[in-house]
Scaffold this active site. Structure first.
Site, PDB file in Angstrom:
ATOM      1  N   GLU A  39       0.789  -1.242   0.000  1.00 25.64           N
ATOM      2  CA  GLU A  39       0.000   0.000   0.000  1.00 25.64           C
ATOM      3  C   GLU A  39       0.817   1.286   0.000  1.00 25.64           C
ATOM      4  OE1 GLU A  39      -2.283   1.433   3.193  1.00 25.64           O
ATOM      5  OE2 GLU A  39      -0.659   1.301   4.620  1.00 25.64           O
ATOM      6  N   ASN A  40       2.136   1.201   0.301  1.00 26.24           N
ATOM      7  CA  ASN A  40       2.959   2.421   0.321  1.00 26.24           C
ATOM      8  C   ASN A  40       4.127   2.357  -0.664  1.00 26.24           C
ATOM      9  OD1 ASN A  40       2.365   1.698   3.553  1.00 26.24           O
ATOM     10  ND2 ASN A  40       1.690   3.710   2.867  1.00 26.24           N
ATOM     11  N   HIS A  68      -4.585   3.038   2.004  1.00 26.15           N
ATOM     12  CA  HIS A  68      -4.039   3.812   0.865  1.00 26.15           C
ATOM     13  C   HIS A  68      -4.270   3.126  -0.483  1.00 26.15           C
ATOM     14  CE1 HIS A  68      -2.121   6.890   3.285  1.00 26.15           C
ATOM     15  NE2 HIS A  68      -1.576   5.967   4.061  1.00 26.15           N
ATOM     16  N   HIS A 154      -5.379  -4.893   8.558  1.00 30.05           N
ATOM     17  CA  HIS A 154      -4.726  -3.608   8.343  1.00 30.05           C
ATOM     18  C   HIS A 154      -5.320  -2.569   9.279  1.00 30.05           C
ATOM     19  CE1 HIS A 154      -2.134  -1.171   5.789  1.00 30.05           C
ATOM     20  NE2 HIS A 154      -3.029  -0.216   5.936  1.00 30.05           N
ATOM     21  N   HIS A 179       0.133  -1.911   8.587  1.00 26.63           N
ATOM     22  CA  HIS A 179      -0.277  -0.498   8.684  1.00 26.63           C
ATOM     23  C   HIS A 179       0.582   0.348   9.629  1.00 26.63           C
ATOM     24  CE1 HIS A 179      -2.829   3.109   8.555  1.00 26.63           C
ATOM     25  NE2 HIS A 179      -2.897   3.093   9.868  1.00 26.63           N
ATOM     26  N   HIS A 181       3.774   0.019  10.416  1.00 22.14           N
ATOM     27  CA  HIS A 181       5.154   0.110   9.896  1.00 22.14           C
ATOM     28  C   HIS A 181       6.211  -0.206  10.952  1.00 22.14           C
ATOM     29  CE1 HIS A 181       4.077   2.706   6.114  1.00 22.14           C
ATOM     30  NE2 HIS A 181       3.189   1.754   6.357  1.00 22.14           N
TER      31      HIS A 181
HETATM   32 FE   LIG Z   1      -2.208   1.770   6.019  1.00 25.84          FE
HETATM   33 FE   LIG Z   2       1.265   1.369   5.406  1.00 24.86          FE
END
Ligand SMILES: [Fe+2]
Ligand SMILES: [Fe+2]
Length: 270
Positions: A39-40, A68, A154, A179, A181
């Site tokens: 997602e990132n 995201h 998440h 989510h 990190h």
């Molecule tokens: Fe996230």
């Molecule tokens: Fe993330």
């Protein structure tokens, strides 16, 4: 089966760590199925179709997304064309793509991958993840239709993720959080055989504030004022996540191990 799940790929540093290391690890650890949260991966916000392709080519079987999911607008169309990318089940009723899919691994085993978004401390309200997941688990019984079931939870709150672990216990091979990190150290096998880890951490440069170059986040915390955009930190990334071995007949986890490879974090391997 030997499963690997890696947490949120953060920007170029995260993508580089995947393309440079995953093909080798996949062979060394004899992995049957690899799931990575993407997602990132594009500039820290969302995942573009082009970057999804690059990551899939490096030996990923399934990419999950998150809050995201559609920050890169081309994902709205890409997710409909590429069944190996799944978005959260409870993102929105109007979201394109699928929130769960039964995959066939290279050696013919059936693996269900699904993702849900939590509700606690999230920036916008999402539907109840427990009732969203229930019918999916029901229609894909572990050891029946699916040899392995992987659930990506998440969300921000550790409590909500742990509750989801117990909710899925005996019905999933692995429940793993994403989510935040930051990896947690609680990899374990729950009483009914579900492998569990509260958060997989990110695949990114840990000399940062959760993957972002540290100066702007620091400025905002210290002064309360934004000045520039957040940009992903670009030093050497750590691949971070979890490895699970499952029983092919029952789908239960038999062994679980944290994974941290390269970069700043202390190394851990299966
Ligand atoms: Fe996230
Ligand atoms: Fe993330």
């Amino acid at each position: 089966m030997k499963l690997l799940f890696l947490g949120d790929v953060m920007g170029r540093a995260g993508r580089r760590a995947i393309t440079e290391n995953l093909p080798r690890l996949r062979e060394e650890w004899k992995l049957d199925f690899v799931v990575v949260n993407g997602e990132n991966a594009t500039s820290g916000i969302g995942l573009s179709g082009a970057h999804a392709k690059t990551l899939l080519e490096a030996g990923i079987d399934c990419l999950t997304l998150g809050d995201h999911a559609f920050d890169q607008k081309d994902m709205l169309r890409f997710v409909e064309q590429e069944p190996r990318v799944i978005r959260p089940l409870n993102f929105s009723k109007a979201a394109p793509g699928k929130g769960a899919r039964l995959f066939t691994s290279k050696n013919g085993r059936k693996v269900l991958v699904t993702q849900v978004l939590g509700q606690v401390f999230m920036k916008r309200p999402f539907d109840d993840p427990f009732s969203a997941l229930e019918p999916v688990l029901k229609t894909h019984p572990l050891g029946g239709m699916a040899q392995a079931v992987i659930v990506d939870v998440h969300c921000e709150a550790t409590s909500e993720k742990m509750a989801m672990g117990h909710f899925c216990d005996g019905r999933a091979s692995l429940v793993v959080g994403t989510h935040t990190h930051v990896p947690t150290a609680d990899a374990m096998i729950l009483p009914r055989g579900t492998g569990y880890l509260t958060d997989a951490g990110m695949c990114g440069d840990y000399h940062s504030v959760i993957g972002m170059e540290k100066s702007e986040p620091l400025r905002r915390f210290i002064t309360g004022m934004p000045k520039e955009r957040f940009t992903p930190a670009n030093g050497v990334a750590t691949l971070s996540g979890v490895y699970v071995e499952t029983d092919d007949r029952t789908g239960a986890a038999q062994r679980i191990a944290m994974v941290r490879n390269g970069g700043l974090l202390e190394a851990a391997a299966p």
